[in-house]
Design a protein around this motif. Structure first.
Motif, PDB file in Angstrom:
ATOM      1  N   ASP A 124      -0.925   7.858   8.078  1.00  0.00           N
ATOM      2  CA  ASP A 124      -1.683   6.975   8.975  1.00  0.00           C
ATOM      3  C   ASP A 124      -1.042   5.585   9.045  1.00  0.00           C
ATOM      4  O   ASP A 124      -0.908   5.003  10.127  1.00  0.00           O
ATOM      5  CB  ASP A 124      -3.135   6.850   8.500  1.00  0.00           C
ATOM      6  N   ILE A 125      -0.649   5.066   7.879  1.00  0.00           N
ATOM      7  CA  ILE A 125      -0.035   3.731   7.846  1.00  0.00           C
ATOM      8  C   ILE A 125       1.315   3.740   8.556  1.00  0.00           C
ATOM      9  O   ILE A 125       1.612   2.863   9.384  1.00  0.00           O
ATOM     10  CB  ILE A 125       0.134   3.235   6.399  1.00  0.00           C
ATOM     11  N   THR A 126       2.135   4.731   8.246  1.00  0.00           N
ATOM     12  CA  THR A 126       3.469   4.774   8.841  1.00  0.00           C
ATOM     13  C   THR A 126       3.409   5.059  10.336  1.00  0.00           C
ATOM     14  O   THR A 126       4.237   4.548  11.096  1.00  0.00           O
ATOM     15  CB  THR A 126       4.356   5.815   8.138  1.00  0.00           C
ATOM     16  N   ARG A 127       2.415   5.839  10.754  1.00  0.00           N
ATOM     17  CA  ARG A 127       2.256   6.077  12.192  1.00  0.00           C
ATOM     18  C   ARG A 127       1.867   4.787  12.915  1.00  0.00           C
ATOM     19  O   ARG A 127       2.390   4.467  13.993  1.00  0.00           O
ATOM     20  CB  ARG A 127       1.203   7.155  12.451  1.00  0.00           C
ATOM     21  N   GLN A 128       0.960   4.043  12.303  1.00  0.00           N
ATOM     22  CA  GLN A 128       0.557   2.765  12.898  1.00  0.00           C
ATOM     23  C   GLN A 128       1.750   1.818  13.001  1.00  0.00           C
ATOM     24  O   GLN A 128       1.932   1.124  14.014  1.00  0.00           O
ATOM     25  CB  GLN A 128      -0.552   2.123  12.065  1.00  0.00           C
ATOM     26  N   ASN A 129       2.576   1.792  11.965  1.00  0.00           N
ATOM     27  CA  ASN A 129       3.768   0.943  12.006  1.00  0.00           C
ATOM     28  C   ASN A 129       4.724   1.399  13.108  1.00  0.00           C
ATOM     29  O   ASN A 129       5.338   0.574  13.785  1.00  0.00           O
ATOM     30  CB  ASN A 129       4.483   0.954  10.651  1.00  0.00           C
ATOM     31  N   TYR A 130       4.838   2.718  13.273  1.00  0.00           N
ATOM     32  CA  TYR A 130       5.723   3.221  14.316  1.00  0.00           C
ATOM     33  C   TYR A 130       5.190   2.842  15.702  1.00  0.00           C
ATOM     34  O   TYR A 130       5.950   2.438  16.592  1.00  0.00           O
ATOM     35  CB  TYR A 130       5.869   4.735  14.206  1.00  0.00           C
ATOM     36  N   GLU A 131       3.900   2.966  15.892  1.00  0.00           N
ATOM     37  CA  GLU A 131       3.305   2.622  17.175  1.00  0.00           C
ATOM     38  C   GLU A 131       3.453   1.139  17.486  1.00  0.00           C
ATOM     39  O   GLU A 131       3.462   0.740  18.656  1.00  0.00           O
ATOM     40  CB  GLU A 131       1.823   3.023  17.186  1.00  0.00           C
ATOM     41  N   ARG A 132       3.589   0.321  16.447  1.00  0.00           N
ATOM     42  CA  ARG A 132       3.744  -1.128  16.631  1.00  0.00           C
ATOM     43  C   ARG A 132       5.206  -1.546  16.400  1.00  0.00           C
ATOM     44  O   ARG A 132       5.488  -2.662  16.017  1.00  0.00           O
ATOM     45  CB  ARG A 132       2.828  -1.871  15.648  1.00  0.00           C
TER      46      ARG A 132
ATOM     47  N   ASP B 129       0.829  -1.207   0.000  1.00  0.00           N
ATOM     48  CA  ASP B 129       0.000   0.000   0.000  1.00  0.00           C
ATOM     49  C   ASP B 129       0.865   1.260   0.000  1.00  0.00           C
ATOM     50  O   ASP B 129       0.569   2.229  -0.701  1.00  0.00           O
ATOM     51  CB  ASP B 129      -0.916   0.014   1.226  1.00  0.00           C
ATOM     52  N   LEU B 130       1.942   1.233   0.786  1.00  0.00           N
ATOM     53  CA  LEU B 130       2.828   2.395   0.870  1.00  0.00           C
ATOM     54  C   LEU B 130       3.485   2.692  -0.468  1.00  0.00           C
ATOM     55  O   LEU B 130       3.622   3.857  -0.863  1.00  0.00           O
ATOM     56  CB  LEU B 130       3.904   2.161   1.939  1.00  0.00           C
ATOM     57  N   ILE B 131       3.907   1.637  -1.177  1.00  0.00           N
ATOM     58  CA  ILE B 131       4.540   1.839  -2.488  1.00  0.00           C
ATOM     59  C   ILE B 131       3.560   2.500  -3.452  1.00  0.00           C
ATOM     60  O   ILE B 131       3.907   3.429  -4.185  1.00  0.00           O
ATOM     61  CB  ILE B 131       5.039   0.502  -3.054  1.00  0.00           C
TER      62      ILE B 131
END
Length: 319
Positions: A115-123, A79-81
């Motif tokens: 939103d996606i990268t923040r979620q990854n950072y939080e996890r 999704d990020l790509i």
């Protein structure tokens, strides 16, 4: 295993946090440099000093990680790509304007990526532990499992090289990352049909909990099994009560001192508080760091990069 380098999940969590700080500081520095009065700006100087401090801490970790051929995993990388490809079609000026106005299609793209990268950072703790487990597998299996995680592919992956407890942790970590997986007979799959296997390993639903406005080990949430929430809440209530009593005693000791009996009570409260903290970690099944020993690699393969962290529209660009 001469010449091998040991990488721990703590290393990866620390690397992620420092990398984010560097990215954030560079983002603010570059934005300010484009809109400030010039290189003599005091705020720019402060940001340069911050960058130097971050680099000093990050460099040793970065060098160790780059010396091994580590299979890194980025949830929702596909999704990020795709999102990044759309964002890259816009100029720097258009991106700045979108961040300033906080509206429009370009802003929505930035927000979606953030939103996606923040979620990854939080996890980051979960991703770090998953990365270590991934690198305990033979290379081809590790890469296949990475594909499953990054694109939600339904293919089966052999994880028989992992002990049963490690297989269960992998399934648990994937569940926490929003990738429900099942493992049976050494095979892992996202196919829900595997759940029909009575012996399949699966994620027991958990709820992420922060503690006192902060989070748990290494900056990540503590995960509490849903069926132990009552126990958790009772323990947290007791912890809060004991904590308040300790603060009261501490204030009195600093102001007037404590008598012999009061000192004994104070020490008893401290002991009880430690016991309750230990129980908190037991309820949340907090585990120590994972580690993997990998040989040095002369030229680790270069992988197309995607933003693993992104301040985007949620950040304040100016320092």
């Amino acid at each position: 295993m001469d010449g091998n380098i040991t990488i721990t999940s703590t290393d990866l969590v620390d690397y992620t946090a420092l990398y984010r700080k560097r990215h954030e500081t560079l983002f603010r520095h570059d934005y300010l440099a484009r809109h400030s009065g010039g290189p003599e700006d005091a705020a720019l100087g402060a940001l340069k000093s911050q960058l130097a401090e971050i680099e000093a801490k990050l460099k040793p970790l970065e060098e160790r990680i780059r010396q091994v051929d580590l299979v890194m995993v980025v949830p929702k990388r596909a999704d990020l790509i795709s999102i990044n490809s759309e964002i890259n079609q816009h100029s720097r000026e258009e991106l700045d304007a979108a961040l300033k106005s906080r509206s429009g299609p370009v802003f929505e793209l930035l927000k979606k990526r953030a939103d996606i990268t923040r979620q990854n950072y939080e996890r980051r703790e979960e991703i770090a532990r998953l990365t270590i487990l991934l690198n305990m597998l033979p290379r081809t299996q590790a890469e296949a499992l990475r594909t499953v995680v990054e694109s939600n592919a339904l293919q089966e992956v052999t994880i028989a090289a992992l002990a049963s407890e490690q297989q269960q942790e992998m399934v648990t970590l994937l569940g926490r990352l929003g990738v429900p997986a099942f493992a049976a007979e050494g095979l892992l799959s996202l196919d829900k049909k595997k759940a029909d296997d009575i012996n399949a390993l699966r994620w027991v639903e958990e709820i992420p909990k922060s503690v006192g406005g902060a989070v748990g080990s290494n900056g990540s949430a503590l995960w509490v099994p849903k069926d132990r929430m009552t126990e958790w809440e009772e323990n947290e209530k007791h912890l809060s009560e004991i904590g308040r009593k300790i603060q009261t005693k501490l204030a009195k000791s600093q102001a007037d001192g404590l008598g012999e009996e009061e000192q004994k009570e104070f020490e008893s409260l401290q002991s009880l508080y430690l016991e309750l903290r230990t129980r908190r970690h037991a309820i949340a099944n907090v585990k120590g760091p994972l580690c993997v020993s990998l040989p040095k690699s002369e030229k680790p393969p270069v992988r197309a990069d995607v933003p693993t962290i992104d301040l985007g529209p949620g950040s304040q660009p100016a320092a």
